[in-house]
Scaffold this motif. Structure first.
Motif, PDB file in Angstrom:
ATOM      1  N   ALA A 284       0.844  -1.202   0.000  1.00  0.00           N
ATOM      2  CA  ALA A 284       0.000   0.000   0.000  1.00  0.00           C
ATOM      3  C   ALA A 284       0.871   1.240   0.000  1.00  0.00           C
ATOM      4  CB  ALA A 284      -0.919  -0.002   1.220  1.00  0.00           C
ATOM      5  N   LEU A 285       0.406   2.249  -0.699  1.00  0.00           N
ATOM      6  CA  LEU A 285       1.169   3.488  -0.843  1.00  0.00           C
ATOM      7  C   LEU A 285       0.280   4.675  -0.518  1.00  0.00           C
ATOM      8  CD1 LEU A 285       3.819   4.878  -1.974  1.00  0.00           C
ATOM      9  CD2 LEU A 285       2.613   4.998  -4.162  1.00  0.00           C
ATOM     10  N   LEU A 286       0.809   5.599   0.254  1.00  0.00           N
ATOM     11  CA  LEU A 286       0.131   6.868   0.511  1.00  0.00           C
ATOM     12  C   LEU A 286       0.954   7.996  -0.080  1.00  0.00           C
ATOM     13  CD1 LEU A 286      -0.958   6.583   4.277  1.00  0.00           C
ATOM     14  CD2 LEU A 286      -2.341   6.112   2.238  1.00  0.00           C
ATOM     15  N   ILE A 287       0.274   8.941  -0.718  1.00  0.00           N
ATOM     16  CA  ILE A 287       0.888  10.200  -1.133  1.00  0.00           C
ATOM     17  C   ILE A 287       0.225  11.284  -0.300  1.00  0.00           C
ATOM     18  CG2 ILE A 287       1.285  11.822  -3.010  1.00  0.00           C
ATOM     19  CD1 ILE A 287       0.878   9.504  -4.973  1.00  0.00           C
ATOM     20  N   VAL A 288       1.000  11.919   0.562  1.00  0.00           N
ATOM     21  CA  VAL A 288       0.472  12.974   1.421  1.00  0.00           C
ATOM     22  C   VAL A 288       1.174  14.271   1.032  1.00  0.00           C
ATOM     23  CG1 VAL A 288       0.070  13.744   3.785  1.00  0.00           C
ATOM     24  CG2 VAL A 288       0.195  11.288   3.275  1.00  0.00           C
ATOM     25  N   GLU A 289       0.387  15.274   0.660  1.00  0.00           N
ATOM     26  CA  GLU A 289       0.975  16.548   0.235  1.00  0.00           C
ATOM     27  C   GLU A 289       0.508  17.669   1.148  1.00  0.00           C
ATOM     28  OE1 GLU A 289       1.894  17.863  -3.982  1.00  0.00           O
ATOM     29  OE2 GLU A 289       0.032  18.967  -3.608  1.00  0.00           O
ATOM     30  N   VAL A 290       1.438  18.542   1.501  1.00  0.00           N
ATOM     31  CA  VAL A 290       1.125  19.743   2.271  1.00  0.00           C
ATOM     32  C   VAL A 290       1.627  20.944   1.483  1.00  0.00           C
ATOM     33  CG1 VAL A 290       1.227  18.544   4.476  1.00  0.00           C
ATOM     34  CG2 VAL A 290       3.280  19.631   3.580  1.00  0.00           C
ATOM     35  N   GLU A 291       1.135  22.120   1.840  1.00  0.00           N
ATOM     36  CA  GLU A 291       1.548  23.316   1.126  1.00  0.00           C
ATOM     37  C   GLU A 291       1.655  24.507   2.066  1.00  0.00           C
ATOM     38  OE1 GLU A 291      -1.509  23.693  -1.831  1.00  0.00           O
ATOM     39  OE2 GLU A 291      -2.829  24.791  -0.482  1.00  0.00           O
ATOM     40  N   GLY A 292       2.299  25.558   1.577  1.00  0.00           N
ATOM     41  CA  GLY A 292       2.506  26.773   2.369  1.00  0.00           C
ATOM     42  C   GLY A 292       3.917  27.281   2.166  1.00  0.00           C
ATOM     43  N   SER A 293       4.396  28.019   3.129  1.00  0.00           N
ATOM     44  CA  SER A 293       5.789  28.469   3.095  1.00  0.00           C
ATOM     45  C   SER A 293       6.704  27.294   3.389  1.00  0.00           C
ATOM     46  CB  SER A 293       6.014  29.569   4.125  1.00  0.00           C
ATOM     47  OG  SER A 293       5.849  29.046   5.439  1.00  0.00           O
ATOM     48  N   ASP A 294       7.995  27.454   3.155  1.00  0.00           N
ATOM     49  CA  ASP A 294       8.945  26.370   3.442  1.00  0.00           C
ATOM     50  C   ASP A 294       8.866  25.947   4.898  1.00  0.00           C
ATOM     51  OD1 ASP A 294       9.813  26.321   0.839  1.00  0.00           O
ATOM     52  OD2 ASP A 294      11.579  27.573   1.198  1.00  0.00           O
ATOM     53  N   ALA A 295       8.739  26.927   5.797  1.00  0.00           N
ATOM     54  CA  ALA A 295       8.673  26.613   7.227  1.00  0.00           C
ATOM     55  C   ALA A 295       7.402  25.839   7.560  1.00  0.00           C
ATOM     56  CB  ALA A 295       8.733  27.910   8.041  1.00  0.00           C
ATOM     57  N   GLU A 296       6.290  26.250   6.964  1.00  0.00           N
ATOM     58  CA  GLU A 296       5.025  25.543   7.194  1.00  0.00           C
ATOM     59  C   GLU A 296       5.104  24.114   6.685  1.00  0.00           C
ATOM     60  OE1 GLU A 296       1.280  28.497   6.891  1.00  0.00           O
ATOM     61  OE2 GLU A 296       2.607  28.554   5.147  1.00  0.00           O
ATOM     62  N   ILE A 297       5.651  23.959   5.487  1.00  0.00           N
ATOM     63  CA  ILE A 297       5.770  22.625   4.902  1.00  0.00           C
ATOM     64  C   ILE A 297       6.644  21.733   5.776  1.00  0.00           C
ATOM     65  CG2 ILE A 297       6.742  21.339   2.958  1.00  0.00           C
ATOM     66  CD1 ILE A 297       5.829  23.650   1.155  1.00  0.00           C
ATOM     67  N   ASP A 298       7.791  22.244   6.202  1.00  0.00           N
ATOM     68  CA  ASP A 298       8.706  21.455   7.045  1.00  0.00           C
ATOM     69  C   ASP A 298       8.022  21.042   8.345  1.00  0.00           C
ATOM     70  OD1 ASP A 298      10.720  21.648   5.181  1.00  0.00           O
ATOM     71  OD2 ASP A 298      11.717  23.342   6.163  1.00  0.00           O
ATOM     72  N   SER A 299       7.284  21.970   8.954  1.00  0.00           N
ATOM     73  CA  SER A 299       6.623  21.687  10.225  1.00  0.00           C
ATOM     74  C   SER A 299       5.539  20.627  10.062  1.00  0.00           C
ATOM     75  CB  SER A 299       6.019  22.977  10.781  1.00  0.00           C
ATOM     76  OG  SER A 299       5.249  22.722  11.938  1.00  0.00           O
ATOM     77  N   GLN A 300       4.708  20.774   9.031  1.00  0.00           N
ATOM     78  CA  GLN A 300       3.626  19.811   8.823  1.00  0.00           C
ATOM     79  C   GLN A 300       4.152  18.427   8.459  1.00  0.00           C
ATOM     80  OE1 GLN A 300      -0.062  21.379   6.686  1.00  0.00           O
ATOM     81  NE2 GLN A 300       1.410  23.003   6.208  1.00  0.00           N
ATOM     82  N   LEU A 301       5.140  18.390   7.567  1.00  0.00           N
ATOM     83  CA  LEU A 301       5.675  17.092   7.162  1.00  0.00           C
ATOM     84  C   LEU A 301       6.359  16.381   8.328  1.00  0.00           C
ATOM     85  CD1 LEU A 301       7.072  17.583   3.545  1.00  0.00           C
ATOM     86  CD2 LEU A 301       4.991  16.416   4.275  1.00  0.00           C
ATOM     87  N   ALA A 302       7.020  17.136   9.189  1.00  0.00           N
ATOM     88  CA  ALA A 302       7.676  16.517  10.352  1.00  0.00           C
ATOM     89  C   ALA A 302       6.641  15.799  11.222  1.00  0.00           C
ATOM     90  CB  ALA A 302       8.414  17.578  11.157  1.00  0.00           C
ATOM     91  N   LYS A 303       5.487  16.432  11.431  1.00  0.00           N
ATOM     92  CA  LYS A 303       4.437  15.812  12.253  1.00  0.00           C
ATOM     93  C   LYS A 303       3.834  14.602  11.543  1.00  0.00           C
ATOM     94  CE  LYS A 303       3.226  20.270  14.365  1.00  0.00           C
ATOM     95  NZ  LYS A 303       2.211  21.359  14.434  1.00  0.00           N
ATOM     96  N   ILE A 304       3.641  14.722  10.236  1.00  0.00           N
ATOM     97  CA  ILE A 304       3.058  13.614   9.469  1.00  0.00           C
ATOM     98  C   ILE A 304       4.005  12.417   9.440  1.00  0.00           C
ATOM     99  CG2 ILE A 304       2.400  12.913   7.129  1.00  0.00           C
ATOM    100  CD1 ILE A 304       1.254  15.774   6.790  1.00  0.00           C
ATOM    101  N   VAL A 305       5.275  12.674   9.234  1.00  0.00           N
ATOM    102  CA  VAL A 305       6.269  11.598   9.215  1.00  0.00           C
ATOM    103  C   VAL A 305       6.335  10.918  10.577  1.00  0.00           C
ATOM    104  CG1 VAL A 305       8.749  11.128   9.089  1.00  0.00           C
ATOM    105  CG2 VAL A 305       7.652  12.545   7.333  1.00  0.00           C
ATOM    106  N   GLU A 306       6.240  11.697  11.633  1.00  0.00           N
ATOM    107  CA  GLU A 306       6.254  11.115  12.984  1.00  0.00           C
ATOM    108  C   GLU A 306       5.072  10.160  13.170  1.00  0.00           C
ATOM    109  OE1 GLU A 306       5.810  12.573  17.647  1.00  0.00           O
ATOM    110  OE2 GLU A 306       6.211  14.055  16.077  1.00  0.00           O
ATOM    111  N   ILE A 307       3.895  10.561  12.695  1.00  0.00           N
ATOM    112  CA  ILE A 307       2.713   9.691  12.782  1.00  0.00           C
ATOM    113  C   ILE A 307       2.924   8.433  11.941  1.00  0.00           C
ATOM    114  CG2 ILE A 307       0.275   9.495  12.147  1.00  0.00           C
ATOM    115  CD1 ILE A 307       0.051  12.530  12.781  1.00  0.00           C
ATOM    116  N   ALA A 308       3.455   8.607  10.736  1.00  0.00           N
ATOM    117  CA  ALA A 308       3.659   7.464   9.848  1.00  0.00           C
ATOM    118  C   ALA A 308       4.617   6.443  10.463  1.00  0.00           C
ATOM    119  CB  ALA A 308       4.191   7.943   8.499  1.00  0.00           C
ATOM    120  N   LYS A 309       5.656   6.900  11.144  1.00  0.00           N
ATOM    121  CA  LYS A 309       6.649   5.988  11.715  1.00  0.00           C
ATOM    122  C   LYS A 309       6.047   5.066  12.760  1.00  0.00           C
ATOM    123  CE  LYS A 309      10.825   8.717  10.825  1.00  0.00           C
ATOM    124  NZ  LYS A 309      11.930   9.527  11.420  1.00  0.00           N
ATOM    125  N   ARG A 310       4.960   5.488  13.386  1.00  0.00           N
ATOM    126  CA  ARG A 310       4.311   4.629  14.383  1.00  0.00           C
ATOM    127  C   ARG A 310       3.696   3.395  13.729  1.00  0.00           C
ATOM    128  NH1 ARG A 310       0.644   9.474  16.676  1.00  0.00           N
ATOM    129  NH2 ARG A 310       2.316  10.954  17.248  1.00  0.00           N
TER     130      ARG A 310
END
Length: 482
Positions: A284-310
């Motif tokens: 199974a594959l998920l494509i998760v996309e976020v948008e905004g400024s570079d800082a917003e993108i980095d912050s959101q992806l960090a939280k999403i990646v943390e959830i995915a690692k669980r």
């Protein structure tokens, strides 16, 4: 499948109907030769076909009004058609009908960047709406997979969504106003270039009405500023249900990605062979996309990646460039075409609560084994809009019927899980007879009463949406099995 038996009286008057149409349309806007009307015998649900009596291609609201007035006077059914990309048989003709195609009505009528709207004729394709405003860094948000070909008319009829509807909403959330022609030829204006209109929310009734109430000829659409940037992350898992649990946890966390897309192994392999997107070898594959400024993108992806690692992903890969992002999305956008290279398929679009994803995916897998037909899953996971693709052999006797029965069970499963029969493809004929599973008789009666007001003779897109036994008293033409 049952469809109306052609009305012999209407067929006998074909010549007189044509003569009246020729009084209001140029000759090249009328198609009556049976060898040419076959081009309109079906939409993207190709399992069912029936050439119309006549097809017409108007270029203006006035011509649409003239056509409908004539057909109303003559008692001729009319089936509106956008680009013919419907996967639910929404534009399937009957042998005694007039197909009214809006493909020639594709002009941009007005653009207002200060007030963020564009007004277009509804034959214009979805992607070309963005094309008309992108030089000023604006875009039109709904993005169905068929956006290169599908028309705004069909998007409004089916309330189409797309991969990015999780954040931006579907067509109804981006539609401000319409010009619509009623079956008797009257032209009405509903909504306008502003967020809310006074009085009843008729715009909400029109969007998603599947051509049952009128023909929308012009649309005022919301346009938005392009975001500063966007970045997807790929997540691979060794189990479909685990991927579904990951989606549920992302949504529950309060993060709002612009898109969350799901593909299972069958679709992953087909898309990789077709688009060479660099997808991992996984279940199974998920494509998760976020948008905004570079800082917003980095912050959101960090939280999403943390959830995915669980959930112990087998692969976790953030896009590192615009080119890589485009390649990731090319694979997903190519899914339906890629699957078509493998076999015939039927695409469904039942919608479920996100929390029900793991259980529903497990049950679809069990049903696949019971019916002996493979199924690929590719869908908008963020809002639970599923797109199971059931593979079958159209040339094998009984396979289509088995596929339909399998599809019906999946759609019933979606309703029983707290969802609904359709998220964006519409009911058409594909889900028409399953409406009893979602709605009580009094619910269907209330919906049909709305159609009574707009189309008392029930000439617009007959035999669609409502189960035939429920609408029988409103239709006077006898039914025949196909």
């Amino acid at each position: 499948m049952d469809m109306p038996q052609p009305n012999p009286d209407v067929l006998a008057r074909k010549a007189s109907v044509l003569a009246r149409l020729r009084q209001v349309l140029p000759e090249d806007a009328i198609i009556a030769d049976p060898s040419e009307t076959r081009a309109y015998e079906c939409d993207a649900l190709t399992a069912y076909k029936c050439a119309p009596m006549i097809a017409v291609l108007p270029s203006s609201t006035q011509e649409v009004s003239d056509i409908l007035r004539i057909c109303h006077d003559e008692g001729v059914p009319v089936v509106p058609r956008g680009a013919g990309t419907s996967l639910a048989g929404g534009a399937l003709p009957t042998a005694d009908c007039v197909i009214l195609g809006v493909a020639r009505m594709n002009e941009v009528l007005e653009v207002d960047y200060d007030n963020r709207f564009i007004r277009v004729q509804t034959g214009r394709t979805n992607l070309s709406v963005t094309g008309a405003v992108e030089e000023q860094d604006f875009f039109y948000a709904p993005d169905p997979s068929s956006q290169l070909a599908c028309a705004i008319a069909g998007n409004i009829a089916m309330n189409s969504g797309g991969a990015h509807c999780l954040k931006y909403g579907v067509t109804t959330n981006n539609l401000l106003g319409v010009t619509m022609v009623l079956m008797d030829g009257r032209v009405v204006e509903i909504g306008g270039a502003h967020l809310d209109s006074g009085g009843l929310d008729l715009l909400g009734v029109i969007c998603g009405s599947e051509g049952q109430l009128g023909v929308v000829t012009e649309a005022t659409l919301r346009i938005l500023r392009k975001p500063e940037g966007a970045r997807p992350v790929l997540m691979g898992f060794d189990d479909n249900a685990v991927a579904g649990e990951c989606v549920s946890d992302i949504i529950k966390s309060g993060i709002l990605p612009v898109a969350i897309e799901f593909m299972d192994r069958l679709c992953i392999e087909a898309c990789e062979n077709f688009a060479h997107a660099g997808y991992p070898n996984c279940e199974a594959l998920l494509i998760v996309e976020v948008e905004g400024s570079d800082a917003e993108i980095d912050s959101q992806l960090a939280k999403i990646v943390e959830i995915a690692k669980r959930h112990n992903p087998v692969e976790l890969r953030e896009s590192q460039s615009a080119e890589e992002s485009a390649r990731i999305w090319l694979g997903r956008k190519s899914a339906f075409g890629a699957m078509g290279q493998i076999n015939d398929y039927m695409c469904l679009d039942g919608t479920i609560p996100v929390s029900a994803l793991p259980d529903v995916l497990r049950r679809i897998g069990e049903l696949s084994k019971e019916f002996g037909l493979p199924v690929g899953n590719v869908f908008h996971a963020g809002d639970g809009n599923m797109h199971p693709l059931i593979l079958f052999d159209a040339n094998k006797p009984g396979d289509l019927e088995k596929c339909e029965a399998f599809g019906a069970e999946i759609l019933k499963l979606c309703v029983d899980a707290g969802g609904c029969l359709t998220g964006e493809h519409g009911v058409g004929i594909e889900k028409r007879d399953l409406m009893h599973h979602q709605y009580a008789p009094q619910d269907l009666e209330a919906q049909m009463a709305v159609k009574d007001v707009f189309d008392p003779k029930w000439l617009l897109n007959p035999a669609k949406v409502f189960p035939l036994d429920a609408s029988a008293a409103r239709r006077v033409v006898p039914m025949a099995a196909e």
